[in-house]
Every structure is written in structure tokens, then in C-alpha cells.
Design a protein around this motif. Structure first.
Motif, mmCIF file in Angstrom:
data_model
loop_
_atom_site.group_PDB
_atom_site.id
_atom_site.type_symbol
_atom_site.label_atom_id
_atom_site.label_comp_id
_atom_site.label_asym_id
_atom_site.label_seq_id
_atom_site.Cartn_x
_atom_site.Cartn_y
_atom_site.Cartn_z
ATOM 1 N N LYS A 19 0.843 -1.201 0.000
ATOM 2 C CA LYS A 19 0.000 0.000 0.000
ATOM 3 C C LYS A 19 0.881 1.256 0.000
ATOM 4 O O LYS A 19 0.610 2.219 -0.717
ATOM 5 N N LEU A 20 1.932 1.222 0.817
ATOM 6 C CA LEU A 20 2.826 2.383 0.893
ATOM 7 C C LEU A 20 3.596 2.586 -0.413
ATOM 8 O O LEU A 20 3.819 3.712 -0.842
ATOM 9 N N LEU A 21 3.997 1.467 -1.039
ATOM 10 C CA LEU A 21 4.712 1.594 -2.311
ATOM 11 C C LEU A 21 3.802 2.182 -3.376
ATOM 12 O O LEU A 21 4.248 2.893 -4.267
ATOM 13 N N GLU A 22 2.494 1.852 -3.249
ATOM 14 C CA GLU A 22 1.519 2.414 -4.184
ATOM 15 C C GLU A 22 1.413 3.929 -3.979
ATOM 16 O O GLU A 22 1.261 4.701 -4.911
ATOM 17 N N LEU A 23 1.538 4.327 -2.711
ATOM 18 C CA LEU A 23 1.383 5.749 -2.379
ATOM 19 C C LEU A 23 2.653 6.545 -2.666
ATOM 20 O O LEU A 23 2.608 7.731 -2.958
ATOM 21 N N ARG A 24 3.818 5.873 -2.577
ATOM 22 C CA ARG A 24 5.094 6.596 -2.595
ATOM 23 C C ARG A 24 5.291 7.563 -3.774
ATOM 24 O O ARG A 24 5.754 8.685 -3.566
ATOM 25 N N PRO A 25 4.931 7.156 -5.010
ATOM 26 C CA PRO A 25 5.155 8.108 -6.108
ATOM 27 C C PRO A 25 4.395 9.426 -5.920
ATOM 28 O O PRO A 25 4.784 10.443 -6.485
ATOM 29 N N SER A 26 3.309 9.388 -5.147
ATOM 30 C CA SER A 26 2.522 10.602 -4.944
ATOM 31 C C SER A 26 3.099 11.491 -3.858
ATOM 32 O O SER A 26 2.696 12.640 -3.708
ATOM 33 N N ILE A 27 4.039 10.933 -3.075
ATOM 34 C CA ILE A 27 4.540 11.685 -1.927
ATOM 35 C C ILE A 27 5.627 12.654 -2.374
ATOM 36 O O ILE A 27 6.598 12.266 -3.030
ATOM 37 N N ARG A 28 5.411 13.917 -2.040
ATOM 38 C CA ARG A 28 6.398 14.934 -2.399
ATOM 39 C C ARG A 28 7.591 14.859 -1.461
ATOM 40 O O ARG A 28 8.728 14.997 -1.859
ATOM 41 N N LYS A 29 7.292 14.653 -0.174
ATOM 42 C CA LYS A 29 8.344 14.689 0.839
ATOM 43 C C LYS A 29 7.788 14.030 2.084
ATOM 44 O O LYS A 29 6.606 14.147 2.364
ATOM 45 N N PHE A 30 8.632 13.306 2.810
ATOM 46 C CA PHE A 30 8.238 12.820 4.136
ATOM 47 C C PHE A 30 8.591 13.917 5.129
ATOM 48 O O PHE A 30 9.741 14.361 5.164
ATOM 49 N N TRP A 31 7.652 14.356 5.946
ATOM 50 C CA TRP A 31 7.970 15.456 6.861
ATOM 51 C C TRP A 31 8.510 14.926 8.180
ATOM 52 O O TRP A 31 8.092 13.884 8.676
ATOM 53 N N ALA A 32 9.471 15.664 8.730
ATOM 54 C CA ALA A 32 10.133 15.197 9.953
ATOM 55 C C ALA A 32 9.776 16.042 11.170
ATOM 56 O O ALA A 32 9.657 15.528 12.268
ATOM 57 N N THR A 33 9.582 17.337 10.992
ATOM 58 C CA THR A 33 9.212 18.184 12.130
ATOM 59 C C THR A 33 7.995 19.015 11.759
ATOM 60 O O THR A 33 7.717 19.248 10.576
ATOM 61 N N ALA A 34 7.278 19.472 12.784
ATOM 62 C CA ALA A 34 6.084 20.277 12.550
ATOM 63 C C ALA A 34 6.440 21.537 11.769
ATOM 64 O O ALA A 34 5.690 21.974 10.888
ATOM 65 N N GLY A 35 7.600 22.103 12.081
ATOM 66 C CA GLY A 35 8.038 23.312 11.373
ATOM 67 C C GLY A 35 8.205 23.054 9.891
ATOM 68 O O GLY A 35 7.766 23.842 9.043
ATOM 69 N N GLU A 36 8.811 21.911 9.565
ATOM 70 C CA GLU A 36 9.017 21.577 8.165
ATOM 71 C C GLU A 36 7.684 21.383 7.450
ATOM 72 O O GLU A 36 7.512 21.826 6.306
ATOM 73 N N LEU A 37 6.734 20.752 8.141
ATOM 74 C CA LEU A 37 5.434 20.495 7.529
ATOM 75 C C LEU A 37 4.729 21.801 7.179
ATOM 76 O O LEU A 37 4.220 21.975 6.069
ATOM 77 N N ALA A 38 4.712 22.751 8.121
ATOM 78 C CA ALA A 38 4.074 24.042 7.867
ATOM 79 C C ALA A 38 4.744 24.711 6.670
ATOM 80 O O ALA A 38 4.073 25.269 5.792
ATOM 81 N N ASN A 39 6.072 24.597 6.615
ATOM 82 C CA ASN A 39 6.815 25.192 5.504
ATOM 83 C C ASN A 39 6.446 24.564 4.159
ATOM 84 O O ASN A 39 6.344 25.252 3.148
ATOM 85 N N LEU A 40 6.225 23.238 4.166
ATOM 86 C CA LEU A 40 5.855 22.553 2.919
ATOM 87 C C LEU A 40 4.527 23.080 2.382
ATOM 88 O O LEU A 40 4.355 23.266 1.179
ATOM 89 N N PHE A 41 3.573 23.330 3.292
ATOM 90 C CA PHE A 41 2.290 23.903 2.869
ATOM 91 C C PHE A 41 2.499 25.322 2.349
ATOM 92 O O PHE A 41 2.035 25.691 1.273
ATOM 93 N N GLN A 42 3.223 26.119 3.124
ATOM 94 C CA GLN A 42 3.332 27.538 2.807
ATOM 95 C C GLN A 42 4.114 27.793 1.519
ATOM 96 O O GLN A 42 3.852 28.758 0.820
#
Lengths: 309, 351
Positions: free
Chosen positions: B203-226
Motif C-alpha cells: 500500500k505504501l509503495l503504491e502511495l510513494r510516487p505521490s509523496i512529495r516529501k516525508f515530513w520530519a518536524t512540525a516546522g518543516e510540515l508548515a513550511n511545505l504547505f506555505q
């Protein structure tokens, strides 16, 4: 050579003895003191190196032969970590990817550094110092800042995409610039470039100009002069730079973490995740040992070819 | 001659001292508390009030995962940190490793205010004694950009929608495997067989091509959206709060029946040298002011009646603090027996 010396037994005393006699007669007191000064100078760094380098490495190596069981580190000798590393296709892929990336980055940096260093030393003239300084200048900013700068340049709403949009080359911002192998390699090439250029500049500086002129006088075309005269003489510098760049890339985990793709982790990331999220220090230590062995292997190859001469 | 000798020695020594200065341990003195916490639990906005009231300061280290928290808390024999904001997946591990001390509830004025189901939960009480004081909980939510994702998603299936390929992010944390197991309909996402894990991997391998980035910290996640990189995320409510504050068009949903989450409890190190100050901190976090502080900063749900009073009934209802229905629905993070296999699977996904 040995035979030559045997045939001229008087040659040996001629070379060694007078100089030694001269030395001991002229400055007898100095000889006694030198070792004390030497040891006094060496002792603090030696203590420093032992405590903060050799001891930690010994601890790391011993960890790599322990194993994790039910969240506890079992302090018994076992090779299970190395079996995991080399028996798992995913980990093998990571090792191959890391080595290939490091080699690629090294090759690209070498290709950039050679002409640049040649230009600075031959045609830099009175700007030589200034140009060398400009090469070192990026090192004055934080490594993280330089990595983040690439994120801003290559991002979806980044500088590159904005430029291409306003030029009409793209209709939609493209995602192909960031979070993949390309962006990782590009960032590595940029941040480690000074470590390659500096030794190469030094090598070119030591290259006697008259050798190149002599080669030209003997009707060698420029390319032949470069290949047969210049390149062999700057190779030690090039190799020294290469081992810098190779080792720095092998151990890095920040760039692949910030710039790399979702399936582009390198050995540094695996190590950091073993020591961090998964608390498998033995496996992390084993991975660290693998990185060290690869770098030492590269170092051996490079030293044999005269990098540190 | 002596002059030279001394110079040589000094030069050698200089190399040593420059390092010694930075190597000096930053030892906390008096009642400076050290804690290892999830981001937001010691935010200055309310920690300052604690400092003013008690004269004690709190110094926190943020952890990226439960295992990191456990590992860091354990190193140094549990003397490095006085407090830990342990999630349900490591409370038992901390107790079994003998790293935490039982809580003397008589030292906590606000203890009675904690919702009664949280007072003797199986995640914070062992051997009949409380070892942890529960103060916050919440689900892992689905965040989306309300401008780019027109209709509010109702299930995690939206992550597999080709329309958003290359614009999603999920946490870089092996615990995410539990979520994928829930999407696959596994009853207990923390007890997975090898066959289950193989399914999760596919299931994860099916999803992987769609993933832009795995987020590691909350700060990084907010930055990815912004920065416009992603429009959909598997995230903590903390990021929702942060993005709302930054005026970002973000929506948050709790897909029904497919939620993982956490219940966090303060635990005190067995070897803590600032036990009284640690009790003061816990009491402060249970108080209205502390609860409101945590809820405002993180967007997580609180755990005390005083907290409900402090934020008002409407906000309390939003955070499901009135009937705790959501708390029962969430599959809370638990200890995973074959966790090394989870980690290996995760590394395979990332390589």
C-alpha cells in the motif's frame, strides 16, 4: 642501488657521519632539549585525540558488534547487524546509491575545479588573491543556509520556477527541480566545491611555468601539454580534493533530508534514524562502520596514487 | 630556549582548552527543570507564567518520535531530564525500564480535576500506582489546502487520488504504518503479522510516487504547505493551529474509524534532582492557565475540568472534551512488539 652502495663503502660515511658529527658538536645542548619541547607540544593534542577520537571510535566499533533485543542493547558479540545490512536489498540499495552519489559529486566537482583553478592561477594576475578569496567566501556562511538557499531556488514557488514562468518557458510551476536525486547532487556539488578547488589551486600554483613552456617549445599542442605535463603534476591536489568531497558526501544526512526525494535516503539518514527514531544503536554503529570503511578504502586508493605528497 | 618551550606547550594546550570550554556540561542548577517533550508543550507563551509564579525555569528538548524520546531520556541514567511528556506507546516501556517514579497525587492540587477515565488509565498506571499524569491527547488528522482541494475529504483515500499526486506528505515515522494498517481495515493496527506488514508495504509503495516529501518536524510540515509544495498531509493538529495563525487556507478532518492518536502523560525521572519543581510544573499544566496554554499552542485536547472552564464550553466541545467520544474512537499509540520489523519496513519504503 644496494649493489652500488656495497661497491662504494666509503660513500655511506661520507653522507651521514659528517653531518651528524657537525650537528652534535655545534649544538650539543639543543639535541637534549628538542624531545622535551616536542612532547610538551604533542601531549595535549594526544590526550585530546585519545579521549575524543580514538575512544569514541572504539566504543562505536564495539557497539556495532552488539545487538538490540526488545529495546535493550545486548552486550554480546554477534554479527547480526552486518547480516542485516548486507542481507537486505533495501540497505544494499542505499549503500550503492550513497557511493554512486559521492563518486558523481566528486567527478563533477573535479571537472569544475580543474579549469577554474587553472584560470585563477594562470590568468588571475593581480586578482589572484581576490579570486581565491571568492572561492572560499561561501564557507563563511552556514552550511544549512546554503542548503536552504537551494530549496528556495528550486522550490515549487521558487526562484527558478518564477523565472521560467515569467519567461514563458513554463505554463505551470514544475516539480522536477526539488526533492529528487538531481537536487541532492546539485546541492552537494555546490556546498563541497571549495574543498575541491582549494587543493587544486595550490597544486596549480606549485606547477612550474617553465615546464609548460618547455612542452610548448617542443611543439606539443596545448591539450597534450595539459594531459602529459600539467595533469600529472596537479593530480595529487586533485586527489586530495576528491577525498575531501567524497568523504563529506558519504557521511552527510542533512542535504538528502532537506532537499532529497521521498525515496532518496543515503547512509547518513539510515544512521541518524537508527540512533534517533528507532533506537537501534548497534545497527546504526554498524552502518557508521561501513561508511568509515568505504572512506578509508577510498583514502587508501588515493594515498597510493600520491594524494598527500 | 625556555621561551620557545613554553610557547610550544601553550600552543598545544590552546588546542585542548578551546574544546574543553565548549565541552563543559550545561548542568542545571537549583530549580531549572529539564524536559524532553513534544513540540509545543513548553511554549514560552505559558511557560513564562510558570516561571513568574514559581521562579523555576523549564528547558525543553523536542523529540521527533517516541523512540527518540525514550532513548534520550534513558541516556545518562535518567539524570539528563527531569520530565518527559510520554505518549501511550512508551509509558509502559519507561515503567518497565525503571526510569520513572510513582506519582504522589497528594502533591498535585489539581489532580482531582483530571477527567476520571484518565486518572487510572492502563497507559499511565502500573501495578495499581499512577506513574504518569495525563494532560493532553489528540488524533492524527488529515490536513488539506482549502483552495486547492475543493470538497472537504472524508477519508484517507483522497491521498491516493491521482489529482493530488506529487502534492501530499506523510510523517517520516514508522508509527505511520499503524495508519496504513487502519486504511487496510486491520482491527488492531499495533499488532501486525508479517503478512499484514507485507500488505502495508504494498500500500505504501503504491502511495510513494505521490509523496512529495516525508515530513520530519512540525516546522518543516508548515513550511511545505506555505511554499506550495503540498496540498494534503497526514499531520498533527499542531500544524493546523500554526497554519491558521499564519492565515493559510487550511482545513482539518478526522476521517471516521481510521484515526490514530496519542494520549500524553507527564512522567518524572526516578533520578530527578528537581522533583518538587517537577510537581509544580505538572500542577501548573493541569491548571486552567496551563491547559489553555497547551490547547491554544498545539490545538490538542486537554484533560482536566479546569481546562474546560478555561477555554469555555464551545471550544471544549470542538476539542471533544465534553464527552470524550473521539478519545474512545481513536486507536491510541501503543507499544509495538515487532517494532524492529516496522523500522526495517520503513527504511525499505524510504530507500
Amino acid at each position: 642501488m644496494g649493489a652500488a652502495l656495497e661497491r662504494n663503502p666509503q660513500l655511506e660515511p661520507l653522507i651521514t657521519q659528517p653531518s651528524e658529527a657537525q650537528f652534535s658538536e655545534a649544538q650539543p645542548r639543543r639535541r637534549d632539549r628538542t624531545p622535551v619541547a616536542l612532547y610538551a607540544t604533542l601531549l595535549p593534542p594526544l590526550v585530546w585525540m585519545t579521549l575524543l577520537y580514538f575512544v569514541p571510535i572504539a566504543i562505536l566499533i564495539s557497539y556495532s558488534f552488539w545487538r538490540l533485543e526488545a529495546f535493550d542493547i545486548v552486550r554480546e558479540f554477534s554479527l547480526v547487524n552486518f547480516q542485516t545490512i548486507f542481507g537486505n536489498t533495501a540497505y544494499r540499495t542505499v549503500i550503492v546509491r550513497t557511493v554512486m552519489t559521492a563518486l558523481g559529486v566528486t567527478a563533477i566537482d573535479a571537472a569544475i575545479a580543474l579549469p577554474l583553478a587553472f584560470f585563477i592561477t594562470r590568468f588571475g594576475g593581480r586578482y589572484h588573491t581576490l579570486l581565491t578569496l571568492l572561492v572560499i567566501l561561501p564557507l563563511w556562511s552556514s552550511y544549512l543556509v546554503r542548503v536552504f538557499a537551494w530549496k528556495i531556488i528550486l522550490g515549487y514557488n521558487g526562484i527558478l520556477n518564477s523565472a521560467l514562468l515569467s519567461l514563458g518557458i513554463l505554463q505551470q510551476p514544475s516539480q522536477i527541480f526539488l526533492y529528487n536525486q538531481f537536487s541532492t547532487t546539485l546541492t552537494f556539488v555546490h556546498v563541497w566545491l571549495p574543498f575541491m578547488i582549494l587543493p587544486v589551486i595550490t597544486a596549480f600554483e606549485r606547477l612550474p611555468k617553465d615546464l609548460l613552456e618547455a612542452s610548448a617549445d617542443l611543439n606539443a599542442p596545448p591539450l597534450t601539454t595539459f594531459r602529459k605535463v600539467a595533469l600529472p603534476l596537479v593530480t595529487p591536489g586533485l586527489l586530495a580534493g576528491s577525498i575531501n568531497v567524497f568523504a563529506l558526501t558519504m557521511g552527510d544526512f542533512i542535504t538528502p533530508n532537506l532537499i532529497g526525494g521521498p525515496s532518496g535516503i543515503m547512509l547518513g539518514n539510515v544512521i541518524s534514524s537508527q540512533f534517533g527514531v528507532s533506537y537501534n544503536w548497534p545497527l546504526g554503529a554498524a552502518f557508521a562502520l561501513v561508511v568509515m570503511l568505504i572512506v578509508f578504502l577510498a583514502l587508501t586508493v588515493v594515498v597510493r596514487r600520491g594524494a598527500l605528497e | 630556549m625556555w621561551h620557545r618551550l613554553i610557547t610550544a606547550f601553550l600552543i598545544g594546550l590552546l588546542g585542548l582548552t578551546s574544546g574543553m570550554l565548549s565541552a563543559q556540561p550545561a548542568q542545571a542548577a537549583g530549580c531549572t527543570l529539564t524536559a524532553i517533550v513534544w513540540e509545543g508543550y513548553t511554549d514560552a507563551s505559558f511557560a513564562q507564567k510558570f516561571e513568574q509564579e514559581t521562579g523555576c525555569a523549564i528547558k525543553a528538548t523536542y523529540a521527533g518520535s517516541s523512540d527518540e524520546m525514550f532513548a534520550k531520556f534513558r541516556t545518562g541514567g535518567g539524570r539528563t531530564y527531569d520530565l518527559i511528556s510520554a505518549s501511550g506507546d512508551i509509558t509502559e516501556r519507561l515503567y518497565k525500564a525503571g526510569l520513572v517514579r510513582p506519582i504522589d497525587t497528594s502533591k498535585l492540587e489539581n489532580y482531582d480535576s483530571i477527567f476520571s477515565p484518565f486518572q487510572k488509565g492502563d497507559w499511565n498506571s502500573f501495578d495499581g500506582k499512577p506513574y504518569g499524569v495525563t494532560f493532553a491527547w489528540g488524533p492524527n488528522v488529515l490536513l488539506y489546502n482549502t483552495e486547492k482541494v475543493a470538497t472537504s475529504p472524508t477519508s484517507w483515500d483522497v491521498l491516493f487520488d491521482p489529482q493530488y499526486a506529487g502534492q501530499i506528505t506523510i510523517p517520516d515515522n514508522p508509527m505511520t504504518i499503524a495508519d496504513v494498517a487502519l486504511w487496510l481495515g486491520k482491527a488492531d493496527p499495533y499488532d501486525l503479522t508479517d503478512a499484514d506488514l507485507a500488505e502495508v508495504k504494498d500500500k505504501l509503495l503504491e502511495l510513494r510516487p505521490s509523496i512529495r516529501k516525508f515530513w520530519a518536524t512540525a516546522g518543516e510540515l508548515a513550511n511545505l504547505f506555505q511554499s506550495g509544495e503540498v496540498v494534503l498531509a497526514h499531520a498533527w493538529p499542531l500544524t493546523y493551529t500554526q497554519l491558521i495563525e499564519a492565515d493559510y487556507p487550511v482545513g482539518s478532518v478526522n476521517p471516521k474509524g481510521e484515526l490514530t492518536g496519542w494520549t500524553d502523560s507527564w512522567m518524572i525521572s526516578k533520578n530527578s534532582r528537581n522533583v518538587d519543581a517537577a510537581y509544580k510544573w505538572i500542577d501548573f499544566i493541569l491548571s486552567g492557565e496551563g491547559q489553555k496554554g497547551v490547547m491554544d499552542v498545539t490545538g490538542y485536547s486537554g484533560a482536566t475540568e479546569l481546562g474546560v472552564e478555561a477555554v469555555g464550553p464551545e471550544r471544549a466541545k470542538e476539542l471533544f472534551m465534553d464527552d470524550l467520544s473521539l478519545h474512545e474512537e481513536i486507536k491510541m499509540w501503543q507499544s509495538v512488539q515487532n517494532y524492529d520489523k516496522w523500522v526495517q519496513l520503513w527504511n525499505e519504503i524510504r530507500s
